[in-house]
Design a protein around this motif. Structure first.
Motif, PDB file in Angstrom:
ATOM      1  N   PHE A   1     201.069 -22.482   0.381  1.00  0.00           N
ATOM      2  CA  PHE A   1     200.268 -23.101   1.621  1.00  0.00           C
ATOM      3  C   PHE A   1     201.356 -22.891   2.784  1.00  0.00           C
ATOM      4  N   GLY A   2     202.281 -23.273   2.889  1.00  0.00           N
ATOM      5  CA  GLY A   2     202.942 -23.268   4.121  1.00  0.00           C
ATOM      6  C   GLY A   2     203.104 -21.577   4.444  1.00  0.00           C
ATOM      7  N   ASN A   3     203.769 -20.666   3.553  1.00  0.00           N
ATOM      8  CA  ASN A   3     203.859 -19.358   4.014  1.00  0.00           C
ATOM      9  C   ASN A   3     202.392 -18.802   4.489  1.00  0.00           C
TER      10      ASN A   3
ATOM     11  N   ILE B   1     193.292 -23.898  11.420  1.00  0.00           N
ATOM     12  CA  ILE B   1     193.848 -24.918  10.679  1.00  0.00           C
ATOM     13  C   ILE B   1     192.706 -25.716  10.006  1.00  0.00           C
ATOM     14  N   GLU B   2     191.859 -26.251  10.587  1.00  0.00           N
ATOM     15  CA  GLU B   2     190.943 -27.191  10.198  1.00  0.00           C
ATOM     16  C   GLU B   2     189.852 -26.353   9.264  1.00  0.00           C
TER      17      GLU B   2
ATOM     18  N   SER C   1     206.237 -27.948  -5.374  1.00  0.00           N
ATOM     19  CA  SER C   1     207.003 -26.907  -4.592  1.00  0.00           C
ATOM     20  C   SER C   1     206.380 -25.625  -4.691  1.00  0.00           C
TER      21      SER C   1
ATOM     22  N   TYR D   1     203.134 -12.734  -5.630  1.00  0.00           N
ATOM     23  CA  TYR D   1     204.290 -12.321  -6.547  1.00  0.00           C
ATOM     24  C   TYR D   1     205.188 -13.207  -6.859  1.00  0.00           C
ATOM     25  N   VAL D   2     205.615 -14.133  -6.037  1.00  0.00           N
ATOM     26  CA  VAL D   2     206.634 -15.237  -6.098  1.00  0.00           C
ATOM     27  C   VAL D   2     205.938 -16.426  -6.883  1.00  0.00           C
TER      28      VAL D   2
ATOM     29  N   GLN E   1     204.102 -13.191  -1.589  1.00  0.00           N
ATOM     30  CA  GLN E   1     203.977 -15.031  -2.005  1.00  0.00           C
ATOM     31  C   GLN E   1     203.123 -14.938  -3.128  1.00  0.00           C
TER      32      GLN E   1
ATOM     33  N   MET F   1     203.235 -26.249  -1.974  1.00  0.00           N
ATOM     34  CA  MET F   1     203.908 -26.233  -0.878  1.00  0.00           C
ATOM     35  C   MET F   1     204.011 -24.824  -0.313  1.00  0.00           C
ATOM     36  N   ARG F   2     204.869 -23.897  -1.066  1.00  0.00           N
ATOM     37  CA  ARG F   2     205.346 -22.579  -0.641  1.00  0.00           C
ATOM     38  C   ARG F   2     204.551 -21.626  -0.337  1.00  0.00           C
TER      39      ARG F   2
ATOM     40  N   LEU G   1     199.779 -20.324   5.845  1.00  0.00           N
ATOM     41  CA  LEU G   1     199.417 -20.977   7.031  1.00  0.00           C
ATOM     42  C   LEU G   1     200.159 -20.547   8.192  1.00  0.00           C
ATOM     43  N   GLY G   2     201.427 -20.337   7.845  1.00  0.00           N
ATOM     44  CA  GLY G   2     202.556 -19.819   8.945  1.00  0.00           C
ATOM     45  C   GLY G   2     202.127 -18.410   9.433  1.00  0.00           C
TER      46      GLY G   2
ATOM     47  N   ILE H   1     198.954 -18.699  11.504  1.00  0.00           N
ATOM     48  CA  ILE H   1     199.224 -19.277  12.798  1.00  0.00           C
ATOM     49  C   ILE H   1     199.908 -18.203  13.693  1.00  0.00           C
TER      50      ILE H   1
END
Lengths: 76, 250
Positions: free
Chosen positions: B192-194, B5-6, B186, B231-232, B229, B189-190, B196-197, B200
């Motif tokens: 980045f979150g995808n 993460i870091e 948005s 593509y989105v 992601q 965040m979409r 990183l998720g 992890i």
């Protein structure tokens, strides 16, 4: 003890995933119905479904990001 | 898992007595991604023939895909102007999201446990996607928003752009201003979150089952999710551009 409460908070934040899952499920189900009714429109239905799924998924991702912030940002 | 993460800082500069991270792992991996894209595109477009074969087929189908995509989303009239940016964003995001698949090569600890050779412990690749860094995705999202606002300037004129704020009712100006902040946030965040998720989940999997299972799940979490992601992201950017261009034509 402090970590326990933070972990609980993160777990509650991740609960946003429930709504996104239900939403994407409904959207995909309707898309399948639409395609089986009108197979020639499958291209347009496909792109709209992907867009809708991406937008619905955003809520789950926000919850996840907030959970990460709760867990990994150093709270003073 | 914290090391996933870091971000690692390789070089930092002093600005006003504060050390600011200048070259992090996201920057280095971005250079690697750029090198991969540039070299492969160079080799794909070398010695073009009238009847395409092999690698030229791949390049042509990519160009065809982008052309059909922009013509379908933005419209045949203005689509060509935005194809270059959308193609660049798609290629960069696709390669940088999927580059973490390289981690399925077993790490040094696993190798040394299998071959009973302590010298292998230091072998580690550990390339993490640059899009797991919040700043990279925010930067790309701001780029997309600049393109959208530029399209509004270009096709409406500054007067038309200012007019569009109170188009249906004057109250909608607030919503439009809010839109300019919420949309890039948005998008950012979409992505980045995808990424990183997925990262992890894969790190936990490497920790729990170091062999074979990451290869199977990596195809989904690294390649499929990463490409989807990318593509989105491009799809939503094209949608915003199409909205800007369409409302200009009324």
């Amino acid at each position: 003890m402090e970590f326990n409460s933070l972990a609980t908070a993160a777990a509650i934040a991740v609960f946003t995933g429930v709504g996104a899952g239900i939403g994407i499920g409904i959207a995909t189900g309707k898309a399948v119905e639409g395609i089986s009714r009108q197979p020639e429109a499958s291209g347009k239905i496909m792109t709209t479904t992907i867009l809708g799924a991406a937008l619905a998924e955003a809520t789950a991702i926000y919850g996840f990001v907030i959970a990460l912030i709760i867990l990994f940002v150093k709270w003073t | 898992m914290e090391e996933a993460i870091e971000s690692r800082v390789y070089y930092s500069i002093d600005i006003g007595g504060r050390s600011v991270p200048f070259i992090t792992d996201a920057v280095v991996v971005s250079w690697i991604v750029m090198a991969i894209i540039m070299i492969s595109v160079y080799f794909m477009t070398r010695r073009l023939k009238t009847v395409p074969d092999g690698k030229q087929n791949l390049a042509e189908s990519l160009v065809e895909f982008i052309k059909n995509f922009t013509n379908g989303q933005i419209g045949e009239k203005h689509g060509k102007a935005f194809a270059a940016y959308l193609c660049t964003a798609l290629l960069f995001l696709a390669v940088s999201n999927a580059i973490s698949i390289i981690n399925i090569l077993p790490s040094g600890e696993t190798l040394s446990a299998i071959f009973h050779n302590p010298a292998l412990v230091n072998f580690k690749i550990g390339i993490l996607p640059p899009t797991k860094n919040f700043n990279v995705t925010l930067c790309l999202a701001v780029f997309s928003m600049v393109i959208v606002i530029g399209a509004e300037f270009r096709y409406k004129g500054i007067k038309g752009w200012l007019k569009s704020f109170y188009k249906p009712t004057p109250v909608s100006a607030f919503i439009k201003i809010l839109d300019y902040v919420v949309r890039p946030m948005s998008l950012c965040m979409r992505l980045f979150g995808n990424v990183l998720g997925a990262l992890i989940v894969m790190e936990l999997l490497y920790h729990a089952v170091p062999l074979f299972a990451p290869a199977v799940f990596g195809v989904y979490f690294d390649i499929f999710d990463g490409l989807l992601q990318a593509y989105v992201f491009v799809f939503l950017t094209a949608l915003y551009i199409a909205e800007a261009v369409e409302t200009a034509e009324e």
